[in-house]
Design a protein around this motif. Sequence first.
Motif, PDB file in Angstrom:
ATOM      1  N   MET A   1     -90.599 -33.024  23.202  1.00  0.00           N
ATOM      2  CA  MET A   1     -91.820 -33.355  22.494  1.00  0.00           C
ATOM      3  C   MET A   1     -91.465 -34.262  21.310  1.00  0.00           C
ATOM      4  O   MET A   1     -90.500 -34.001  20.602  1.00  0.00           O
ATOM      5  CB  MET A   1     -92.516 -32.086  22.009  1.00  0.00           C
ATOM      6  CG  MET A   1     -93.752 -32.404  21.182  1.00  0.00           C
ATOM      7  SD  MET A   1     -94.770 -31.029  20.672  1.00  0.00           S
ATOM      8  CE  MET A   1     -95.398 -30.487  22.197  1.00  0.00           C
ATOM      9  N   PRO A   2     -92.251 -35.278  21.072  1.00  0.00           N
ATOM     10  CA  PRO A   2     -91.907 -36.234  20.015  1.00  0.00           C
ATOM     11  C   PRO A   2     -92.183 -35.738  18.589  1.00  0.00           C
ATOM     12  O   PRO A   2     -91.814 -36.404  17.637  1.00  0.00           O
ATOM     13  CB  PRO A   2     -92.755 -37.456  20.345  1.00  0.00           C
ATOM     14  CG  PRO A   2     -93.898 -36.921  21.127  1.00  0.00           C
ATOM     15  CD  PRO A   2     -93.377 -35.735  21.879  1.00  0.00           C
ATOM     16  N   ILE A   3     -92.825 -34.582  18.427  1.00  0.00           N
ATOM     17  CA  ILE A   3     -93.057 -34.042  17.085  1.00  0.00           C
ATOM     18  C   ILE A   3     -91.968 -33.015  16.783  1.00  0.00           C
ATOM     19  O   ILE A   3     -91.824 -32.021  17.491  1.00  0.00           O
ATOM     20  CB  ILE A   3     -94.453 -33.377  16.959  1.00  0.00           C
ATOM     21  CG1 ILE A   3     -95.558 -34.378  17.276  1.00  0.00           C
ATOM     22  CG2 ILE A   3     -94.632 -32.767  15.572  1.00  0.00           C
ATOM     23  CD1 ILE A   3     -95.636 -35.561  16.331  1.00  0.00           C
ATOM     24  N   VAL A  34     -92.454 -19.414  16.904  1.00  0.00           N
ATOM     25  CA  VAL A  34     -92.908 -20.370  17.919  1.00  0.00           C
ATOM     26  C   VAL A  34     -93.113 -21.745  17.290  1.00  0.00           C
ATOM     27  O   VAL A  34     -92.673 -22.765  17.831  1.00  0.00           O
ATOM     28  CB  VAL A  34     -94.213 -19.879  18.596  1.00  0.00           C
ATOM     29  CG1 VAL A  34     -94.860 -20.976  19.428  1.00  0.00           C
ATOM     30  CG2 VAL A  34     -93.923 -18.663  19.464  1.00  0.00           C
ATOM     31  N   LEU A  35     -93.739 -21.774  16.139  1.00  0.00           N
ATOM     32  CA  LEU A  35     -93.964 -23.041  15.435  1.00  0.00           C
ATOM     33  C   LEU A  35     -92.647 -23.630  14.942  1.00  0.00           C
ATOM     34  O   LEU A  35     -92.353 -24.811  15.155  1.00  0.00           O
ATOM     35  CB  LEU A  35     -94.917 -22.810  14.256  1.00  0.00           C
ATOM     36  CG  LEU A  35     -95.249 -24.020  13.407  1.00  0.00           C
ATOM     37  CD1 LEU A  35     -95.906 -25.115  14.247  1.00  0.00           C
ATOM     38  CD2 LEU A  35     -96.162 -23.623  12.257  1.00  0.00           C
ATOM     39  N   LYS A  36     -91.833 -22.799  14.338  1.00  0.00           N
ATOM     40  CA  LYS A  36     -90.559 -23.241  13.750  1.00  0.00           C
ATOM     41  C   LYS A  36     -89.603 -23.813  14.795  1.00  0.00           C
ATOM     42  O   LYS A  36     -88.897 -24.778  14.527  1.00  0.00           O
ATOM     43  CB  LYS A  36     -89.921 -22.044  13.041  1.00  0.00           C
ATOM     44  CG  LYS A  36     -88.630 -22.294  12.337  1.00  0.00           C
ATOM     45  CD  LYS A  36     -88.188 -21.064  11.573  1.00  0.00           C
ATOM     46  CE  LYS A  36     -87.524 -20.029  12.403  1.00  0.00           C
ATOM     47  NZ  LYS A  36     -86.220 -20.372  12.912  1.00  0.00           N
ATOM     48  N   ASN A  37     -89.621 -23.249  15.990  1.00  0.00           N
ATOM     49  CA  ASN A  37     -88.708 -23.678  17.041  1.00  0.00           C
ATOM     50  C   ASN A  37     -89.266 -24.819  17.887  1.00  0.00           C
ATOM     51  O   ASN A  37     -88.657 -25.193  18.890  1.00  0.00           O
ATOM     52  CB  ASN A  37     -88.325 -22.486  17.924  1.00  0.00           C
ATOM     53  CG  ASN A  37     -87.532 -21.458  17.156  1.00  0.00           C
ATOM     54  OD1 ASN A  37     -86.738 -21.799  16.292  1.00  0.00           O
ATOM     55  ND2 ASN A  37     -87.755 -20.192  17.447  1.00  0.00           N
ATOM     56  N   GLY A  38     -90.424 -25.354  17.501  1.00  0.00           N
ATOM     57  CA  GLY A  38     -90.987 -26.500  18.201  1.00  0.00           C
ATOM     58  C   GLY A  38     -91.616 -26.175  19.539  1.00  0.00           C
ATOM     59  O   GLY A  38     -91.824 -27.070  20.349  1.00  0.00           O
ATOM     60  N   ARG A  39     -91.943 -24.916  19.776  1.00  0.00           N
ATOM     61  CA  ARG A  39     -92.548 -24.520  21.050  1.00  0.00           C
ATOM     62  C   ARG A  39     -94.068 -24.479  20.986  1.00  0.00           C
ATOM     63  O   ARG A  39     -94.720 -24.271  22.003  1.00  0.00           O
ATOM     64  CB  ARG A  39     -92.009 -23.165  21.486  1.00  0.00           C
ATOM     65  CG  ARG A  39     -90.526 -23.191  21.827  1.00  0.00           C
ATOM     66  CD  ARG A  39     -90.053 -21.888  22.433  1.00  0.00           C
ATOM     67  NE  ARG A  39     -90.585 -20.718  21.764  1.00  0.00           N
ATOM     68  CZ  ARG A  39     -89.883 -19.913  20.972  1.00  0.00           C
ATOM     69  NH1 ARG A  39     -88.621 -20.158  20.747  1.00  0.00           N
ATOM     70  NH2 ARG A  39     -90.447 -18.863  20.413  1.00  0.00           N
ATOM     71  N   ALA A  40     -94.653 -24.659  19.814  1.00  0.00           N
ATOM     72  CA  ALA A  40     -96.107 -24.610  19.676  1.00  0.00           C
ATOM     73  C   ALA A  40     -96.728 -25.888  20.236  1.00  0.00           C
ATOM     74  O   ALA A  40     -96.174 -26.975  20.103  1.00  0.00           O
ATOM     75  CB  ALA A  40     -96.495 -24.448  18.208  1.00  0.00           C
ATOM     76  N   LYS A  41     -97.864 -25.735  20.871  1.00  0.00           N
ATOM     77  CA  LYS A  41     -98.604 -26.886  21.394  1.00  0.00           C
ATOM     78  C   LYS A  41     -99.608 -27.408  20.378  1.00  0.00           C
ATOM     79  O   LYS A  41    -100.099 -28.525  20.494  1.00  0.00           O
ATOM     80  CB  LYS A  41     -99.339 -26.509  22.683  1.00  0.00           C
ATOM     81  CG  LYS A  41     -98.413 -26.092  23.797  1.00  0.00           C
ATOM     82  CD  LYS A  41     -97.559 -27.252  24.255  1.00  0.00           C
ATOM     83  CE  LYS A  41     -96.653 -26.826  25.396  1.00  0.00           C
ATOM     84  NZ  LYS A  41     -95.607 -27.772  25.658  1.00  0.00           N
TER      85      LYS A  41
END
Length: 73
Positions: A1-3, A34-41
């Motif tokens: 993901m680019p973010i 989830v947010l911290k590890n970049g897994r949030a959509k």
Amino acid sequence: MPIAVDIDVMLARRKMSVGELADRVGITPANLAVLKNGRAKAVRFATLAALCEVLECQPGDLLRWEAEDTEDE
């Protein structure tokens, strides 16, 4: 993901634990992970605003765009 999510960087700068941040923001440690590890959509603006308030930072300190590597074939 680019973010890319840089919550870890801000936590280190503020010498704050994930649990403390989750408590102060009002979200579960699991949701913060989830947010911290970049897994949030997605992230709610209210959550982003609360993170910025607690960490005393701007949204751009937590989120950044990275170009994806694409190969033309």
